[in-house]
Design an enzyme around this catalytic site. Structure first.
Site, PDB file in Angstrom:
ATOM      1  N   MET A   1       0.831  -1.199   0.000  1.00  0.00           N
ATOM      2  CA  MET A   1       0.000   0.000   0.000  1.00  0.00           C
ATOM      3  C   MET A   1       0.869   1.253   0.000  1.00  0.00           C
ATOM      4  SD  MET A   1      -3.519  -0.811   2.019  1.00  0.00           S
ATOM      5  CE  MET A   1      -2.923  -0.631   3.691  1.00  0.00           C
TER       6      MET A   1
ATOM      7  N   GLY B   1      11.231  -2.689   5.782  1.00  0.00           N
ATOM      8  CA  GLY B   1      10.573  -3.989   5.671  1.00  0.00           C
ATOM      9  C   GLY B   1      10.173  -4.290   4.237  1.00  0.00           C
ATOM     10  N   HIS B   2       9.560  -3.300   3.575  1.00  0.00           N
ATOM     11  CA  HIS B   2       9.212  -3.484   2.157  1.00  0.00           C
ATOM     12  C   HIS B   2      10.479  -3.681   1.311  1.00  0.00           C
ATOM     13  CE1 HIS B   2       5.723  -0.908   3.557  1.00  0.00           C
ATOM     14  NE2 HIS B   2       5.111  -1.971   3.095  1.00  0.00           N
TER      15      HIS B   2
ATOM     16  N   GLN C   1     -10.409  -2.952   2.197  1.00  0.00           N
ATOM     17  CA  GLN C   1      -9.923  -3.625   3.404  1.00  0.00           C
ATOM     18  C   GLN C   1      -9.940  -2.697   4.611  1.00  0.00           C
ATOM     19  OE1 GLN C   1      -5.920  -4.439   1.642  1.00  0.00           O
ATOM     20  NE2 GLN C   1      -5.127  -3.833   3.647  1.00  0.00           N
TER      21      GLN C   1
ATOM     22  N   ARG D   1       6.038 -11.230   7.377  1.00  0.00           N
ATOM     23  CA  ARG D   1       5.402 -12.019   8.422  1.00  0.00           C
ATOM     24  C   ARG D   1       4.877 -11.159   9.574  1.00  0.00           C
ATOM     25  NH1 ARG D   1       8.884 -17.398   9.659  1.00  0.00           N
ATOM     26  NH2 ARG D   1       8.273 -16.733  11.741  1.00  0.00           N
ATOM     27  N   LYS D   2       5.128  -9.868   9.558  1.00  0.00           N
ATOM     28  CA  LYS D   2       4.505  -9.025  10.577  1.00  0.00           C
ATOM     29  C   LYS D   2       2.986  -9.122  10.470  1.00  0.00           C
ATOM     30  CE  LYS D   2       4.111  -4.521  10.391  1.00  0.00           C
ATOM     31  NZ  LYS D   2       2.677  -4.300  10.753  1.00  0.00           N
TER      32      LYS D   2
ATOM     33  N   GLN E   1      -2.599 -12.164   7.657  1.00  0.00           N
ATOM     34  CA  GLN E   1      -2.737 -11.854   6.231  1.00  0.00           C
ATOM     35  C   GLN E   1      -1.983 -12.870   5.389  1.00  0.00           C
ATOM     36  OE1 GLN E   1      -2.365  -7.747   4.336  1.00  0.00           O
ATOM     37  NE2 GLN E   1      -0.304  -8.551   4.018  1.00  0.00           N
TER      38      GLN E   1
ATOM     39  N   VAL F   1      11.052  -7.146  10.000  1.00  0.00           N
ATOM     40  CA  VAL F   1      12.190  -6.226  10.118  1.00  0.00           C
ATOM     41  C   VAL F   1      11.884  -5.250  11.243  1.00  0.00           C
ATOM     42  CG1 VAL F   1      13.601  -4.491   8.952  1.00  0.00           C
ATOM     43  CG2 VAL F   1      12.747  -6.474   7.678  1.00  0.00           C
TER      44      VAL F   1
END
Length: 283
Positions: free
Chosen positions: A30, A36-37, A61, A148-149, A153, A176
Site C-alpha cells: 500500500m 521492511g518493504h 480492506q 510475516r509481521k 494476512q 524487520v
C-alpha cells in the site's frame, strides 16, 4: 524502471513477459515504503527475472472509522526506494479501475479470517483476499513476497492461493525491526515521540513469551498472562487482542510447542499496531 497505472497495460505486459519465458517476482504494497518493504524487494530481485511492485491503498480492506483517507502516502519516495531495490515495474492502479461501477465479486477465506484481526476488523481479510486475487490475475507472478509481521494476512493469502489453485508461490519474509525492537510499519509515522517509546511494549511482551518458553513454560495461558502483564505496565497502550494460537490453523491452544504463534494488536494513542512471534524459532 517503468511505471504502469492502467490495468490492461499491466496485464498485457505481464502476459507478454511470460510468453518470453520470463519469471515474475511480485511485492504488493500500500506504499509508504520502509525497510521492511525494501527487504521484500531485495529478496524478490533474486527470485525472478522481472520484479514488480504494486502500490495501491486498497479501500475495501478498511472499515468504517479506519484510516483510509489519512493513510500515509509518499509516492516519489516510494519510487526512489523501488529504483534502489532494482524494481523493473511499479504498478499503480486507481480505485476506479480496480473496483468499477457495479463491482460485486469478492473472495473470502472463511475460518482463517475470523480470529485475531478478523474479529476486530470485520470484512478486512475479505478485502485483502479480493485485492490480492485481482493483483495476482493482473500481474501474473510466479512468486509473491509478503512480510510475516502481517502473519494472519500471510496465512489467508497462502490458503486462498492453494484453495483457488493459483500458480504462484507465496513466500513469507521475516519481520524487520528497529534497533530497539519496534516492528517496522507505515503506521509508525502516526506515533508521537512518547507514543513511539510506549510502542516498545509490544516487542517487549513478545520477548517475554519467548524467554518464558525457552525457560520451559508450555502453558498457553501462562505465556499469555506474562505478555499481558508487560503491556499493562504501559499507560499509553490499550490491548485489542493478545492471543496464543496454532501457527498453521490459528486455532486456540492450551499447550505451546515450537511453531506456536503469539500475536497481538495494541492501540498506542490513536494508532493500532500489530506484532507477533513464533516461539521456538530463531528470529
Amino acid at each position: 524502471m517503468k511505471i504502469i497505472s492502467a490495468i490492461e497495460e499491466m496485464q498485457q505486459t505481464a502476459l507478454g513477459l511470460k510468453r518470453q519465458g520470463k519469471t515474475i517476482a511480485f511485492v504488493p504494497t500500500m506504499g509508504y515504503l520502509h525497510e521492511g518493504h525494501a527487504s521484500l524487494l531485495r529478496e524478490g530481485r533474486t527470485r525472478g527475472d522481472i520484479l514488480v511492485l504494486s502500490i495501491f491503498v486498497n479501500p475495501i480492506q478498511f472499515g468504517q472509522n479506519e484510516d483510509l483517507d489519512s493513510y500515509p502516502r509518499d509516492r516519489e519516495r516510494d519510487f526512489r526506494t523501488a529504483e534502489a531495490c532494482g524494481v523493473d515495474i511499479v504498478f499503480t492502479p486507481m480505485s476506479a479501475g480496480m473496483y468499477p461501477s457495479g463491482f460485486q465479486t469478492g473472495v473470502a477465506v472463511r475460518e482463517l479470517s475470523q480470529p485475531l484481526c478478523g474479529a476486530s476488523r470485520p470484512g478486512h481479510f475479505d478485502g485483502v483476499a479480493t485485492v490480492v486475487t485481482k493483483l495476482f490475475n493482473i500481474v501474473q507472478p510466479d512468486v509473491a513476497l509478503f512480510g510475516r509481521k502481517d502473519y494472519q494476512q500471510l496465512a489467508v493469502i497462502r490458503r486462498m492461493a492453494a484453495d483457488l489453485n493459483l500458480p504462484v508461490q507465496v513466500v513469507g519474509m521475516p519481520i524487520v525491526r528497529e534497533a530497539d525492537g519496534l516492528a517496522l510499519s507505515s503506521r509508525n509515522s502516526y506515533l508521537s515521540p512518547a507514543e513511539r517509546q510506549a510502542a516498545l511494549c509490544l516487542s517487549r511482551a513478545l520477548a517475554r513469551t519467548r524467554d518464558r518458553y525457552a525457560a520451559g513454560e508450555r502453558s498457553a495461558a501462562a505465556l499469555k498472562n506474562e505478555a499481558l502483564a508487560v503491556i499493562a505496565q504501559e499507560p499509553l497502550a490499550a490491548i485489542d487482542y493478545l492471543e496464543v494460537r496454532d501457527g498453521a490453523t490459528l486455532e486456540p491452544l492450551q499447550t505451546v510447542d515450537s511453531g506456536t504463534l503469539v500475536a497481538l494488536a495494541v492501540k498506542v494513542g490513536q494508532t493500532r499496531l500489530i506484532d507477533n512471534t513464533i516461539v521456538g524459532e530463531e528470529l
